[in-house]
Design a protein around this motif. Structure first.
Motif, PDB file in Angstrom:
ATOM      1  N   ARG A  64       0.834  -1.209   0.000  1.00 43.75           N
ATOM      2  CA  ARG A  64       0.000   0.000   0.000  1.00 43.75           C
ATOM      3  C   ARG A  64       0.867   1.256   0.000  1.00 43.75           C
ATOM      4  O   ARG A  64       0.614   2.193  -0.759  1.00 43.75           O
ATOM      5  N   THR A  67       2.340   1.626  -3.369  1.00 45.67           N
ATOM      6  CA  THR A  67       1.361   2.107  -4.333  1.00 45.67           C
ATOM      7  C   THR A  67       1.184   3.620  -4.239  1.00 45.67           C
ATOM      8  O   THR A  67       1.159   4.325  -5.258  1.00 45.67           O
ATOM      9  N   LYS A  70       4.109   5.324  -5.818  1.00 44.84           N
ATOM     10  CA  LYS A  70       4.099   5.264  -7.285  1.00 44.84           C
ATOM     11  C   LYS A  70       3.073   6.231  -7.872  1.00 44.84           C
ATOM     12  O   LYS A  70       3.330   6.876  -8.899  1.00 44.84           O
ATOM     13  N   SER A  86      -4.635   4.703 -10.295  1.00 42.19           N
ATOM     14  CA  SER A  86      -3.953   3.466 -10.670  1.00 42.19           C
ATOM     15  C   SER A  86      -2.465   3.714 -10.899  1.00 42.19           C
ATOM     16  O   SER A  86      -2.082   4.702 -11.532  1.00 42.19           O
ATOM     17  N   ALA A  87      -1.647   2.810 -10.388  1.00 43.68           N
ATOM     18  CA  ALA A  87      -0.213   2.866 -10.647  1.00 43.68           C
ATOM     19  C   ALA A  87       0.103   2.108 -11.935  1.00 43.68           C
ATOM     20  O   ALA A  87      -0.678   1.289 -12.406  1.00 43.68           O
ATOM     21  N   TRP A  89       2.067  -0.607 -13.166  1.00 43.62           N
ATOM     22  CA  TRP A  89       2.793  -1.706 -12.550  1.00 43.62           C
ATOM     23  C   TRP A  89       3.730  -2.417 -13.528  1.00 43.62           C
ATOM     24  O   TRP A  89       3.425  -2.573 -14.706  1.00 43.62           O
ATOM     25  N   ASP A  93       8.221  -4.278  -9.810  1.00 45.79           N
ATOM     26  CA  ASP A  93       7.549  -3.691  -8.648  1.00 45.79           C
ATOM     27  C   ASP A  93       7.120  -4.777  -7.667  1.00 45.79           C
ATOM     28  O   ASP A  93       7.293  -4.631  -6.452  1.00 45.79           O
ATOM     29  N   ILE A 168      -7.485   4.080  -4.039  1.00 50.03           N
ATOM     30  CA  ILE A 168      -6.520   3.226  -4.739  1.00 50.03           C
ATOM     31  C   ILE A 168      -7.004   1.778  -4.859  1.00 50.03           C
ATOM     32  O   ILE A 168      -6.294   0.942  -5.427  1.00 50.03           O
TER      33      ILE A 168
END
Length: 222
Positions: A64, A67, A70, A86-87, A89, A93, A168
């Motif tokens: 978390r 995230t 990022k 949204s990251a 990914w 990662d 998130i």
């Protein structure tokens, strides 16, 4: 006559001995299913027992924090109106998250009481990698093919907790699938696990019962 304390020698153990002997209780589940609340309730309960239990620790979800960092790199502020952030990914990662989650877990196991509570673990990281990158992406599993022994997995059922978006989380529509993936993975790995259902009080009472059973089965440390 007072029964002997099975953990009377715990405080005299070296950190590496504690790390090996600590009963690691791992809480896993889909998003917004009450894992963190249950983890904190369990920690509070065992700390309240006093003595060696007063130093009961818990490990939070490193993924978390990762995230959030990022998303910040993408320049998306929390003051923006986006319902879901949204990251972007990559497989790397998830390897980083798995390794750091395990490092934090091991460090806590070496420093706390005879039981450690983990709000997710590296196995859960593998499942989230599958969710975002598909079955072919196995970086988390490759980085940590073997995990330390777990005393118990507690899988929080999504059907008992109303979904709450925190900015998130993916969304409520993914929870049933993720719950089943956790069931499947625990069965594949042969882990001792239990579905956790009911309201907050019912969940806590049932988990305490299960954990006390696990602790009673372990050899004394005296």
């Amino acid at each position: 006559m007072t029964a002997p304390d099975p953990y009377s020698g715990w405080d005299s153990l070296l950190p590496r001995e504690r790390e090996k002997l600590t009963a690691r209780v791992i809480l896993v589940g889909a998003e917004s299913t009450g894992k963190t609340t249950l983890t904190q309730d369990l920690v509070q309960h065992y700390r309240s027992r006093g003595g060696v239990w007063a130093n009961t620790l818990w490990v939070s979800e490193y993924g978390r924090d990762y995230t959030v960092a990022k998303i910040a790199e993408l320049g998306i502020g929390w003051e923006d109106d986006a319902e879901f952030r949204s990251a972007d990914w990559t497989s790397e990662d998830f390897a980083v998250i798995a390794l750091e989650q395990q490092r934090l877990e091991n460090a806590a196991a070496s420093a706390g009481s005879p039981v450690l509570f983990c709000d997710t673990d590296a196995l859960a990281t593998q499942i989230w990698e599958r969710r975002y990158l598909g079955n072919e992406s196995t970086a988390a599993r490759d980085a940590l093919p073997d995990l330390p022994p777990r005393a118990l997995y507690l899988l929080t059922d999504h059907r008992d907790v109303e979904f709450q978006q925190d900015g998130i989380r993916d969304g409520e529509q993914f929870r049933a699938t993720m719950t089943q993936w956790f069931v499947d993975e625990l069965l594949i790995h042969g882990e001792r696990g239990q579905f956790v259902r009911g309201n907050r009080e019912e969940r806590l009472a049932e988990c305490i019962r299960l954990i006390d059973e696990v602790l009673a089965e372990r050899p004394p440390v005296s």
